[in-house]
Design a protein around this motif. Structure first.
Motif, PDB file in Angstrom:
ATOM      1  N   SER A 506      -2.539 -30.276  17.738  1.00  0.00           N
ATOM      2  CA  SER A 506      -1.875 -28.974  17.695  1.00  0.00           C
ATOM      3  C   SER A 506      -2.451 -28.042  18.755  1.00  0.00           C
ATOM      4  N   ALA A 507      -1.639 -27.121  19.228  1.00  0.00           N
ATOM      5  CA  ALA A 507      -2.040 -26.208  20.288  1.00  0.00           C
ATOM      6  C   ALA A 507      -2.777 -24.993  19.720  1.00  0.00           C
ATOM      7  N   ASN A 508      -3.071 -24.050  20.601  1.00  0.00           N
ATOM      8  CA  ASN A 508      -3.990 -22.964  20.279  1.00  0.00           C
ATOM      9  C   ASN A 508      -3.447 -21.901  19.336  1.00  0.00           C
ATOM     10  N   ASP A 509      -2.121 -21.765  19.226  1.00  0.00           N
ATOM     11  CA  ASP A 509      -1.588 -20.644  18.462  1.00  0.00           C
ATOM     12  C   ASP A 509      -0.265 -21.017  17.791  1.00  0.00           C
ATOM     13  N   TYR A 510       0.222 -20.152  16.940  1.00  0.00           N
ATOM     14  CA  TYR A 510       1.548 -20.224  16.355  1.00  0.00           C
ATOM     15  C   TYR A 510       1.885 -21.597  15.736  1.00  0.00           C
ATOM     16  N   SER A 511       1.467 -21.783  14.507  1.00  0.00           N
ATOM     17  CA  SER A 511       1.742 -23.047  13.825  1.00  0.00           C
ATOM     18  C   SER A 511       3.239 -23.304  13.668  1.00  0.00           C
ATOM     19  N   THR A 512       4.060 -22.261  13.775  1.00  0.00           N
ATOM     20  CA  THR A 512       5.516 -22.453  13.685  1.00  0.00           C
ATOM     21  C   THR A 512       6.047 -23.331  14.804  1.00  0.00           C
ATOM     22  N   ARG A 513       5.272 -23.462  15.898  1.00  0.00           N
ATOM     23  CA  ARG A 513       5.703 -24.263  17.045  1.00  0.00           C
ATOM     24  C   ARG A 513       5.278 -25.729  16.940  1.00  0.00           C
ATOM     25  N   ASP A 514       4.494 -26.061  15.909  1.00  0.00           N
ATOM     26  CA  ASP A 514       4.018 -27.436  15.745  1.00  0.00           C
ATOM     27  C   ASP A 514       5.182 -28.382  15.462  1.00  0.00           C
ATOM     28  N   PRO A 515       5.109 -29.640  15.898  1.00  0.00           N
ATOM     29  CA  PRO A 515       6.095 -30.638  15.464  1.00  0.00           C
ATOM     30  C   PRO A 515       6.077 -30.762  13.941  1.00  0.00           C
ATOM     31  N   TYR A 516       7.267 -30.785  13.349  1.00  0.00           N
ATOM     32  CA  TYR A 516       7.389 -30.877  11.890  1.00  0.00           C
ATOM     33  C   TYR A 516       8.101 -32.164  11.492  1.00  0.00           C
ATOM     34  N   ASN A 517       9.199 -32.481  12.188  1.00  0.00           N
ATOM     35  CA  ASN A 517       9.926 -33.733  12.001  1.00  0.00           C
ATOM     36  C   ASN A 517      10.058 -34.417  13.352  1.00  0.00           C
ATOM     37  N   TRP A 518       9.959 -35.733  13.383  1.00  0.00           N
ATOM     38  CA  TRP A 518      10.203 -36.426  14.638  1.00  0.00           C
ATOM     39  C   TRP A 518      10.588 -37.888  14.403  1.00  0.00           C
ATOM     40  N   THR A 519      11.202 -38.457  15.423  1.00  0.00           N
ATOM     41  CA  THR A 519      11.560 -39.874  15.451  1.00  0.00           C
ATOM     42  C   THR A 519      10.989 -40.486  16.708  1.00  0.00           C
ATOM     43  N   LEU A 520      10.339 -41.621  16.567  1.00  0.00           N
ATOM     44  CA  LEU A 520       9.815 -42.386  17.705  1.00  0.00           C
ATOM     45  C   LEU A 520      10.743 -43.567  17.945  1.00  0.00           C
TER      46      LEU A 520
END
Length: 738
Positions: A506-520
């Motif tokens: 995860s990056a330095n700020d704003y947890s709202t920007r974190d990946p939540y759902n994804w497909t590989l």
């Protein structure tokens, strides 16, 4: 006893600028805190002694004010209560255990004394008896001194006590670049500290054995008085972890603490840093700048005993020297790491009258060698063979992929501490040894490792400053950012590649920007894509948090892999780092599963295929809540004695696990438990037991590292007794292994 006056020197020119504003960042604590959060030890299980010299007005005591207003401060060896206080002593104490400045802000108790009382009543100089037994975990000496006739006896009494009581003592060199004062930089068994500016005593030791290189480490404060407690607090954080985690307890030995701190030190700040085989430390900067992130991670990697087995690429050990003690590790294919290792041991002192001491120092040495899959020792890569120092240090800034042996050699019977650190590459691993070549029907397959994409791209990026390349720079302080809540990242390889796991940081700020759902997905033409796995409702509990995701089975070989990502909320997606792990493969089709169980060599979080418990409070507080990576939910069983069991399709080897305390009622926390493994669910093998465990706060994640990697089992079971009462609960349970 002579009344000859002590001539102390306060090791500062000014009381201003005691600690550089960015010191916690400079020593790696900011990064460590971002990764571990409240799970880090805070020093509440530690005590420390600060020894001070009187200032021009005779003041040496620490005032209970400001950042120290809540600290328990006890004055030793004085029959009166000080009413005047030293600013110098206050700044030293603040850097050691201040509630804001220090990295051990909750130190249980701070003992303080002046140098004259320490000499006479603690070391017992001139009075005959042996030095008193220490009751504290750490000592800090931010002063220099010259007491002429007593110098040698003081040096030897302190080294004698360190070796007897196994207490860690950190001392300051003088400011300026003149020769060292006799006390305390000439000691063998202490940790001597300079400053990152290089403005400290030079020329090596000049008393009781000349020519040994000092300092051992440097800190980032302007003056040595204030750099020293920064290093002391780093030692304290390591010791605090060893005191609360049973498997790490042997690392409390000051030889291991010294080795961990020095092996974790960074050199990048000093372009001219250099060592030679005969001179293991740089003459100005020693092993480098203290970095608690590197040292703490090496501590958590666990004890790695010598012998014919593959060990992790970071770790530590304490043992007695033999004809040769060898530690084997492997840097996986396609990787290059910075490798740093330190060997530390004590000089031994014996006496009959505690005035005349007989001193002896073993001549231990350290070599890094190439080796083979059958543990045959090969050519020497680097070595450290000082005839004077009681530390040896090897640093290889770019160690390529290969099998290596770390060899300790010298006379038998000397207790040593050793630590090593590899920076860069894949997560730590233990590789199962291969059989001798004549017993192998075919060459062993390539080892899984971190994969370096030939090319990469993303749906969008915020220029080069926050571009897709930042995902692969192994630096958490940078990030990739895309101004879209629905995005993708694609990586490509020059040959078909099989993926086994990956990690997001995860990056330095704003947890709202974190990946939540994804497909590989994977592809060989960039047009037709095959879904490999999908994950949903994923969260990152803190900033700069690295999470590892292991595939249910290795993927087929593909030229391209793509992550289609939806962020947690909003219209921006970001990540600090993306790592992918696996190996090149000659085929692009799924292989037939082997009938033989295989254990991965990539350390990752293990996802159970099934789980059960003695009881649960319906689905609302059911067993599944243990594995949802959400601390706000919990599992609860209406019994004070209970169990949790997890199962896997194939045997898995466990290296560590974590418990997260639930939201309320600390009496429901696990206090005693036994971890066992089984391959049939009937016959169980005890792996470890822990007793009298506690969780200092609610929603606290505690990590427990096994003394050694377990055998591979299909089933694991925790038999738990809660702290008190008739209810047991936990918020989360994580398992890490291979």
């Amino acid at each position: 006893m002579s009344n000859r006056a002590i001539l102390p020197t306060l090791l500062s020119i000014t009381l201003a600028a005691a600690l550089h504003a960015s010191v916690q960042s400079d020593i790696g604590y900011t990064e460590l805190k971002a990764e571990f959060g409240s799970a880090l030890p805070d020093g509440s299980n530690l005590t420390a002694l600060v020894v001070e010299a009187p200032d021009g007005s005779g003041r040496w005591a620490v005032a209970k004010s400001g950042e120290l207003s809540t600290r328990k401060i006890t004055v030793l060896y004085n029959s009166y209560t000080p009413t005047s206080f030293s600013s110098h002593a206050g700044l030293v104490a603040k850097n050691l255990c201040g509630t804001t400045t220090s990295i051990i802000p909750s130190l249980e108790e701070l003992f303080v004394t002046d140098i004259a009382s320490y000499r006479a009543q603690s070391l017992k100089i001139g009075s005959g008896p042996e030095p008193i037994t220490t009751t504290w975990d750490l000592e800090n000496h931010s002063l220099g001194s010259n007491v002429t006739v007593y110098n040698i006896n003081m040096l030897r009494r302190l080294d004698y006590r360190i070796n007897r009581d196994l207490v860690t003592v950190v001392v300051a060199l003088g400011n300026g670049t003149s020769a060292m004062e006799p006390l305390w930089g000439n000691n063998y068994n202490t940790i001597a500290v300079g400053t990152a500016t290089g403005q400290h005593s030079r020329g090596g030791t000049n008393s009781d054995g000349s020519g040994r290189m000092k300092p051992d480490l440097v800190g980032t404060a302007t003056y040595t008085s204030y750099a020293t407690p920064v290093v002391t607090s780093a030692a304290g954080l390591l010791i605090a972890e060893t005191k609360r985690t049973a498997s790490l307890a042997p690392a409390k030995d000051p030889r291991v603490i010294k080795a961990l701190l020095m092996a974790g030190a960074t050199k990048e700040e000093f372009p001219a840093w250099a060592r030679t085989p005969a001179q293991p430390l740089d003459p100005i900067y020693g092993a480098g700048q203290v970095n608690i992130y590197n040292s703490y991670k090496a501590l958590l990697a666990g004890r790695q005993p010598a012998g014919a087995a593959w060990r992790a690429t970071k770790g530590w050990d304490t043992a007695k020297s033999g004809a040769s003690s060898v530690y084997y590790f492997e840097v996986p294919a396609g990787q290059t790491v910075k490798f740093s290792t330190v060997l530390a041991w004590h000089r031994e002192l014996s006496t009959t009258d505690y005035w005349v001491f007989s001193s002896s120092l073993a001549d231990l040495n350290l070599r890094l060698r190439n080796t083979t899959s059958t543990f045959a020792l090969g050519t020497v890569v680097a070595e450290s063979t000082s005839a004077l120092d009681n530390v040896e240090h090897i640093y290889v800034p770019a160690l390529p992929a290969g099998k290596y042996a770390l060899e300790v050699f010298g006379p038998a019977g000397t207790t040593y501490g050793i630590a090593w650190n590899s920076i860069g590459g894949a997560p730590e691993k233990v590789v199962t040894p291969t059989t001798p070549a004549e017993e192998q029907p075919a060459p062993a397959p390539a080892t899984d490792g971190e994969l370096t994409p030939a090319t990469y791209s993303a749906r969008g990026e915020n220029g080069t400053k926050e571009g897709v390349a930042k995902l692969f720079d192994h630096t958490t302080t940078t990030k990739w950012l895309d101004f879209s809540g629905t995005s993708w990242v694609q990586v490509s390889f020059g040959a078909p590649t099989s993926l086994t796991s990956y990690s997001f940081t995860s990056a330095n700020d704003y947890s709202t920007r974190d990946p939540y759902n994804w497909t590989l997905s994977g592809s060989n033409d960039g047009v037709t894509w095959t879904v490999i796995e999908t994950r949903s409702a994923q969260t990152f509990a803190s900033r700069y948090l690295k999470r590892d995701f292991t595939l249910a089975k290795a993927s087929a070989g593909y030229l391209q892999f793509r992550f289609d990502i939806v962020c947690k909320s909003g219209s921006i997606t970001q990540l600090a780092n993306l790592q992918v792990f696996g190996q090149a493969t000659a085929t692009t089709t799924e292989t037939t599963p082997s009938t033989e169980p295989a254990t991965s060599t990539v350390l990752a979080e293990l996802a159970p295929t099934s789980f059960a418990a003695r009881g649960e409070n319906g689905t609302k507080e059911g067993t599944a809540k243990l594995f949802d990576h959400t601390a706000s939910t919990k599992w609860l069983d209406f019994s004070g004695t209970t169990w949790i069991q997890v199962s896997f399709n194939e045997p898995r080897a466990l290296e560590s696990y974590s418990f997260t305390s639930a939201n309320d009622r600390s009496e429901r926390d696990p206090r005693n438990w036994t971890l066992s493994g089984s391959n049939d669910g009937v016959t169980w093998t005890v792996i470890e037991s822990r007793t009298s465990q506690s969780f200092a706060t609610r929603l606290l994640q505690r990590d427990f590292v096994l003394a050694a990697k377990s055998e591979a089992f299909k089933h694991y079971r925790f038999d738990i007794v809660c702290k008190s009462g008739s209810i047991t609960q936990l918020a989360d349970l994580e398992l890490w292994g291979y």
